[in-house]
Design a protein around this motif. Structure first.
Motif, PDB file in Angstrom:
ATOM      1  N   PHE A  77       0.827  -1.206   0.000  1.00  0.00           N
ATOM      2  CA  PHE A  77       0.000   0.000   0.000  1.00  0.00           C
ATOM      3  C   PHE A  77       0.864   1.261   0.000  1.00  0.00           C
ATOM      4  O   PHE A  77       0.679   2.156  -0.838  1.00  0.00           O
ATOM      5  N   ASN A  78       1.848   1.329   0.919  1.00  0.00           N
ATOM      6  CA  ASN A  78       2.706   2.517   1.009  1.00  0.00           C
ATOM      7  C   ASN A  78       3.558   2.692  -0.244  1.00  0.00           C
ATOM      8  O   ASN A  78       3.719   3.807  -0.752  1.00  0.00           O
ATOM      9  N   GLY A  79       4.131   1.583  -0.732  1.00  0.00           N
ATOM     10  CA  GLY A  79       4.963   1.670  -1.929  1.00  0.00           C
ATOM     11  C   GLY A  79       4.172   2.113  -3.147  1.00  0.00           C
ATOM     12  O   GLY A  79       4.635   2.938  -3.944  1.00  0.00           O
ATOM     13  N   THR A  80       2.955   1.597  -3.285  1.00  0.00           N
ATOM     14  CA  THR A  80       2.109   1.971  -4.424  1.00  0.00           C
ATOM     15  C   THR A  80       1.699   3.434  -4.347  1.00  0.00           C
ATOM     16  O   THR A  80       1.604   4.115  -5.379  1.00  0.00           O
ATOM     17  N   CYS A  81       1.468   3.932  -3.129  1.00  0.00           N
ATOM     18  CA  CYS A  81       1.134   5.353  -2.970  1.00  0.00           C
ATOM     19  C   CYS A  81       2.270   6.240  -3.464  1.00  0.00           C
ATOM     20  O   CYS A  81       2.043   7.255  -4.139  1.00  0.00           O
ATOM     21  N   ASN A  82       3.522   5.869  -3.136  1.00  0.00           N
ATOM     22  CA  ASN A  82       4.673   6.667  -3.555  1.00  0.00           C
ATOM     23  C   ASN A  82       4.923   6.576  -5.052  1.00  0.00           C
ATOM     24  O   ASN A  82       5.084   7.590  -5.732  1.00  0.00           O
ATOM     25  N   PHE A  83       4.961   5.354  -5.574  1.00  0.00           N
ATOM     26  CA  PHE A  83       5.249   5.191  -6.992  1.00  0.00           C
ATOM     27  C   PHE A  83       4.058   5.592  -7.859  1.00  0.00           C
ATOM     28  O   PHE A  83       4.228   5.958  -9.020  1.00  0.00           O
ATOM     29  N   GLY A  84       2.846   5.524  -7.289  1.00  0.00           N
ATOM     30  CA  GLY A  84       1.673   5.972  -8.032  1.00  0.00           C
ATOM     31  C   GLY A  84       1.721   7.452  -8.340  1.00  0.00           C
ATOM     32  O   GLY A  84       1.044   7.922  -9.267  1.00  0.00           O
ATOM     33  N   GLY A  85       2.540   8.179  -7.561  1.00  0.00           N
ATOM     34  CA  GLY A  85       2.698   9.603  -7.830  1.00  0.00           C
ATOM     35  C   GLY A  85       3.238   9.886  -9.215  1.00  0.00           C
ATOM     36  O   GLY A  85       2.943  10.938  -9.810  1.00  0.00           O
ATOM     37  N   LEU A  86       4.037   8.971  -9.768  1.00  0.00           N
ATOM     38  CA  LEU A  86       4.555   9.148 -11.125  1.00  0.00           C
ATOM     39  C   LEU A  86       3.419   9.154 -12.140  1.00  0.00           C
ATOM     40  O   LEU A  86       3.382   9.985 -13.057  1.00  0.00           O
ATOM     41  N   ILE A  87       2.487   8.226 -11.983  1.00  0.00           N
ATOM     42  CA  ILE A  87       1.343   8.163 -12.894  1.00  0.00           C
ATOM     43  C   ILE A  87       0.457   9.391 -12.714  1.00  0.00           C
ATOM     44  O   ILE A  87       0.018  10.014 -13.687  1.00  0.00           O
ATOM     45  N   GLY A  88       0.199   9.738 -11.445  1.00  0.00           N
ATOM     46  CA  GLY A  88      -0.628  10.916 -11.175  1.00  0.00           C
ATOM     47  C   GLY A  88      -0.002  12.184 -11.736  1.00  0.00           C
ATOM     48  O   GLY A  88      -0.698  13.023 -12.319  1.00  0.00           O
ATOM     49  N   ALA A  89       1.316  12.323 -11.593  1.00  0.00           N
ATOM     50  CA  ALA A  89       2.014  13.506 -12.104  1.00  0.00           C
ATOM     51  C   ALA A  89       1.966  13.555 -13.624  1.00  0.00           C
ATOM     52  O   ALA A  89       1.786  14.623 -14.231  1.00  0.00           O
ATOM     53  N   TYR A  90       2.134  12.400 -14.268  1.00  0.00           N
ATOM     54  CA  TYR A  90       2.090  12.350 -15.732  1.00  0.00           C
ATOM     55  C   TYR A  90       0.712  12.763 -16.241  1.00  0.00           C
ATOM     56  O   TYR A  90       0.590  13.585 -17.160  1.00  0.00           O
ATOM     57  N   LEU A  91      -0.335  12.206 -15.656  1.00  0.00           N
ATOM     58  CA  LEU A  91      -1.694  12.556 -16.081  1.00  0.00           C
ATOM     59  C   LEU A  91      -1.987  14.033 -15.820  1.00  0.00           C
ATOM     60  O   LEU A  91      -2.654  14.701 -16.610  1.00  0.00           O
ATOM     61  N   CYS A  92      -1.448  14.541 -14.707  1.00  0.00           N
ATOM     62  CA  CYS A  92      -1.643  15.948 -14.356  1.00  0.00           C
ATOM     63  C   CYS A  92      -0.985  16.869 -15.372  1.00  0.00           C
ATOM     64  O   CYS A  92      -1.628  17.768 -15.929  1.00  0.00           O
ATOM     65  N   ASP A  93       0.308  16.651 -15.637  1.00  0.00           N
ATOM     66  CA  ASP A  93       1.051  17.529 -16.532  1.00  0.00           C
ATOM     67  C   ASP A  93       0.650  17.357 -17.994  1.00  0.00           C
ATOM     68  O   ASP A  93       0.863  18.250 -18.814  1.00  0.00           O
ATOM     69  N   THR A  94       0.069  16.211 -18.330  1.00  0.00           N
ATOM     70  CA  THR A  94      -0.258  15.927 -19.724  1.00  0.00           C
ATOM     71  C   THR A  94      -1.693  16.273 -20.086  1.00  0.00           C
ATOM     72  O   THR A  94      -1.958  16.845 -21.141  1.00  0.00           O
ATOM     73  N   TYR A  95      -2.642  15.942 -19.215  1.00  0.00           N
ATOM     74  CA  TYR A  95      -4.050  16.039 -19.581  1.00  0.00           C
ATOM     75  C   TYR A  95      -4.885  16.965 -18.707  1.00  0.00           C
ATOM     76  O   TYR A  95      -5.631  17.805 -19.211  1.00  0.00           O
ATOM     77  N   PHE A  96      -4.798  16.816 -17.382  1.00  0.00           N
ATOM     78  CA  PHE A  96      -5.802  17.421 -16.512  1.00  0.00           C
ATOM     79  C   PHE A  96      -5.398  18.743 -15.870  1.00  0.00           C
ATOM     80  O   PHE A  96      -6.259  19.550 -15.538  1.00  0.00           O
ATOM     81  N   GLY A  97      -4.126  18.961 -15.640  1.00  0.00           N
ATOM     82  CA  GLY A  97      -3.698  20.125 -14.868  1.00  0.00           C
ATOM     83  C   GLY A  97      -3.784  19.835 -13.384  1.00  0.00           C
ATOM     84  O   GLY A  97      -4.455  18.899 -12.945  1.00  0.00           O
ATOM     85  N   ARG A  98      -3.113  20.662 -12.574  1.00  0.00           N
ATOM     86  CA  ARG A  98      -3.009  20.375 -11.142  1.00  0.00           C
ATOM     87  C   ARG A  98      -4.325  20.577 -10.397  1.00  0.00           C
ATOM     88  O   ARG A  98      -4.636  19.846  -9.465  1.00  0.00           O
ATOM     89  N   TYR A  99      -5.111  21.570 -10.788  1.00  0.00           N
ATOM     90  CA  TYR A  99      -6.362  21.832 -10.069  1.00  0.00           C
ATOM     91  C   TYR A  99      -7.316  20.644 -10.163  1.00  0.00           C
ATOM     92  O   TYR A  99      -7.827  20.154  -9.153  1.00  0.00           O
ATOM     93  N   LYS A 100      -7.572  20.164 -11.375  1.00  0.00           N
ATOM     94  CA  LYS A 100      -8.498  19.054 -11.553  1.00  0.00           C
ATOM     95  C   LYS A 100      -7.965  17.780 -10.902  1.00  0.00           C
ATOM     96  O   LYS A 100      -8.719  17.004 -10.309  1.00  0.00           O
ATOM     97  N   THR A 101      -6.640  17.568 -11.004  1.00  0.00           N
ATOM     98  CA  THR A 101      -6.044  16.356 -10.431  1.00  0.00           C
ATOM     99  C   THR A 101      -6.196  16.337  -8.917  1.00  0.00           C
ATOM    100  O   THR A 101      -6.590  15.322  -8.327  1.00  0.00           O
TER     101      THR A 101
END
Length: 598
Positions: A77-101
């Motif tokens: 759970f903890n490891g996935t939360c940390n590494f999941g940030g890479l996916i969240g950051a990619y989707l944020c910077d590519t598609y949604f922006g920080r506010y929507k994310t």
């Protein structure tokens, strides 16, 4: 036309193009937006941190999971939360922006906390209590109960993957980077952000954990759920005043193009003047225009114009997989320059993991009585002293130390970010050697003086007060205030504007890697010393171990890391400090000034 005339012509053309580009100045609200951004982060941490730190107890006591199975689930759970940030950051910077994310992630975290609270409050969502209090035979959770629990974890992972890499960058986006007050506001924001973060972690790890374990799991999980709801409400309440930086498409595609084209054109020779290289800057880009730098010059070949390369009417490359602009290349260089610093940050965090892990075991074998009272401080509570030191230091540093340093250094930050990180590494080395000295004293007292504790513990509990562990923890808390916060600020400011969430996620990944490396180092030391003459340095009974030697080894590793970091700092070039001074000096045929030291 000679080279100098050519350079002047190209420069004038670039300046003309820049004047033609419309400037869109957002309505920066800075300090006005801070209560909403920091409030969202504070309530989110109050809601999730205490629960996540107490998950192991919840899974073993309420869901009757075996300790190994529960530990593995929590680690995943903890490891996935940390590494999941890479996916969240990619989707944020590519598609949604920080506010929507952040908005979506905050709602997801609320549903995750609500699901966990329901597993405790609704009897059918968790296994029944053991028939006898001391019984080792308890009914395990059903498939449906585990599925509902895991669904809560999934919501929390989605929430953490979106909030952690984006919240800090989103807050910094609210300040105008082109004004002195805006830049000072950004610097203060990083300090106050971590002050409130640390405060939230302290409260969550003490009060909320106490309610969960000693009062009621239903109430203890309902409180953070309500706090998470407040986090969502507070974030959306500031919607109208936020500066919302829109994404420009996948920034990693641009990175891949630069690398691919530079490899494709590796056989070409670079021109003497880099002004002849292709450099198209889109009119609507949010990224700062970057000057040319000599580092990683092999990448410059991606901007060499060949007869096969076609240019569109707007000045962009017809095929970006055959030709890249110097702007793209310099953005990739910004990322590459941060990699060595990122590695130093990983090694820095190893010391914190070891100090905070082993101090719990040291406290268990020490006198934990609070002064002359009968109350014993829980062993797991001692790590809070690092956070207390950090919470006290950050306001002092931001309001007193930085203004004083500004008068002498004439820098907005007081000192450079790399200098700040270096100070933190030095403090960490001090903390490790203090820890070694205190452990030697603790073990000596345990072996030579009357011990404390129950009869079955005779000979294991040292009469040395566990308060002696506070200095090493306080030193590491101060080190975090310098190195970890400095690293986050460095990655935010030095990354291209459209990759800031990805840069923040890299810091989180570095923390995850440091945990894995810490486990690896512990295993290596344990295996290497078990058969040695001095015995296992990390034996379960610390009075038979040599934990002080282990601290000294980790301290030696940090000394090597300091040397490595100083080399990286000397080589590092801050974003925007390119070759412009040298170029203008060459055109005017004057001797350029010596570049300022990093």
């Amino acid at each position: 036309m000679d080279k100098t005339e050519s350079v002047v012509a190209v420069t004038e053309s670039m300046e003309k193009n820049e004047k033609d580009v419309p400037k869109k100045e957002p309505n920066y609200r800075g300090i006005v937006a801070m209560p909403f951004v920091i409030g969202n982060e504070t309530f989110e941490k109050l809601g999730t941190i205490g629960t996540s730190t107490n998950l192991l107890v919840y899974l073993t006591s309420v869901f009757h999971m075996k300790s190994i199975a529960a530990t593995n689930l929590v680690n995943v759970f903890n490891g996935t939360c940390n590494f999941g940030g890479l996916i969240g950051a990619y989707l944020c910077d590519t598609y949604f922006g920080r506010y929507k994310t952040i908005g979506f992630a905050s709602v997801s975290s609320f549903f995750g906390m609500l699901a966990l609270a329901l597993t405790a409050a609704v009897p059918t969502l968790h296994p029944p209590k053991c028939e006898k209090k001391d019984s080792t035979i308890c009914k395990s959770a059903s498939a449906g109960q585990m599925a509902f629990l895991i669904s809560g974890f999934i919501f929390l992972i989605v929430g953490a993957s979106g909030i952690r890499p984006c919240n800090l960058a989103f807050g910094a986006d609210q300040f105008n980077p082109n004004t002195e007050s805006g830049r000072k506001g950004t610097n203060s924001f990083f300090n106050w952000y971590y002050f409130t973060y640390t405060f939230a972690v302290m409260v969550s790890s003490t009060i909320i954990v106490y309610v969960q374990t000693d009062v009621s799991w239903s109430i203890g999980l309902a409180i953070p759920t309500i706090l998470m709801l407040l986090s969502c409400v507070l974030f959306f309440a500031g919607t109208k005043i936020y500066v919302k930086v829109l994404p420009e498409g996948s920034p990693m595609t641009s990175v891949a193009q630069v690398i691919a084209v530079s490899i494709k054109k590796r056989g070409l020779k670079l021109p003497e003047q880099h002004f002849t290289l292709f450099n198209h800057i889109p009119a609507d880009t949010i990224n700062l225009k970057l000057p040319h730098t000599d580092q990683f010059r092999f990448l410059d070949k991606a901007a060499i114009l060949t007869p096969e390369d076609q240019i569109k009417s707007d000045g962009s490359a017809a095929n970006p997989w055959n030709l890249c602009s110097m702007q793209q290349i310099e953005e990739v260089k910004c990322l590459l320059r941060m990699v060595p610093i990122w590695i130093a940050g990983i090694i820095f965090e190893i010391s914190g993991v070891q100090l905070q892990n082993f101090v719990v075991f040291q406290a268990l074998q020490s006198n934990r009585q609070l002064f002359s009272t009968s109350f014993k401080i829980p062993a797991g509570t001692y790590v809070v002293f690092s956070m207390v030191a950090l919470s006290i230091w950050l306001p002092i540093y931001d309001r007193i130390v930085v203004p004083v340093l500004r008068r002498y250094t004439k820098k907005e930050d007081g000192i450079t970010l790399l200098q700040r990180m270096g100070i933190g590494i030095v403090l960490t080395i001090s903390a490790l050697f203090v820890a070694g000295i205190v452990e030697t004293r603790r073990r000596t007292v345990a072996l030579t003086r009357p011990t404390l504790g129950f009869a079955e513990e005779k000979g294991s509990i040292s009469s040395l007060s566990a308060m002696w562990f506070i200095p090493q923890l306080a030193l590491f808390g101060l080190a975090q205030g310098f190195t970890f916060i400095g690293e986050n600020e460095l990655f935010y400011k030095q990354s291209p504007e459209n990759m800031r969430s990805i840069a923040a996620s890299l810091v989180l990944c570095g923390v995850a890697f440091s945990n894995y490396l810490s486990s690896f180092i512990t295993e290596i030391v344990q295996k290497a010393t078990t058969k040695g003459a001095s015995g296992n340095w990390l034996a379960q009974d610390l009075n038979k171990a040599k934990l002080d030697n282990f601290y000294y080894v980790v301290g030696a590793l940090e000394i090597l890391n300091l040397g490595y970091f100083l080399l990286c700092a000397k080589w590092f070039r801050y974003k925007g400090t390119g070759d412009l001074t040298l170029e203008l000096a060459a055109m005017e045929k004057v001797q350029p000034e010596k570049p300022a030291e990093v």
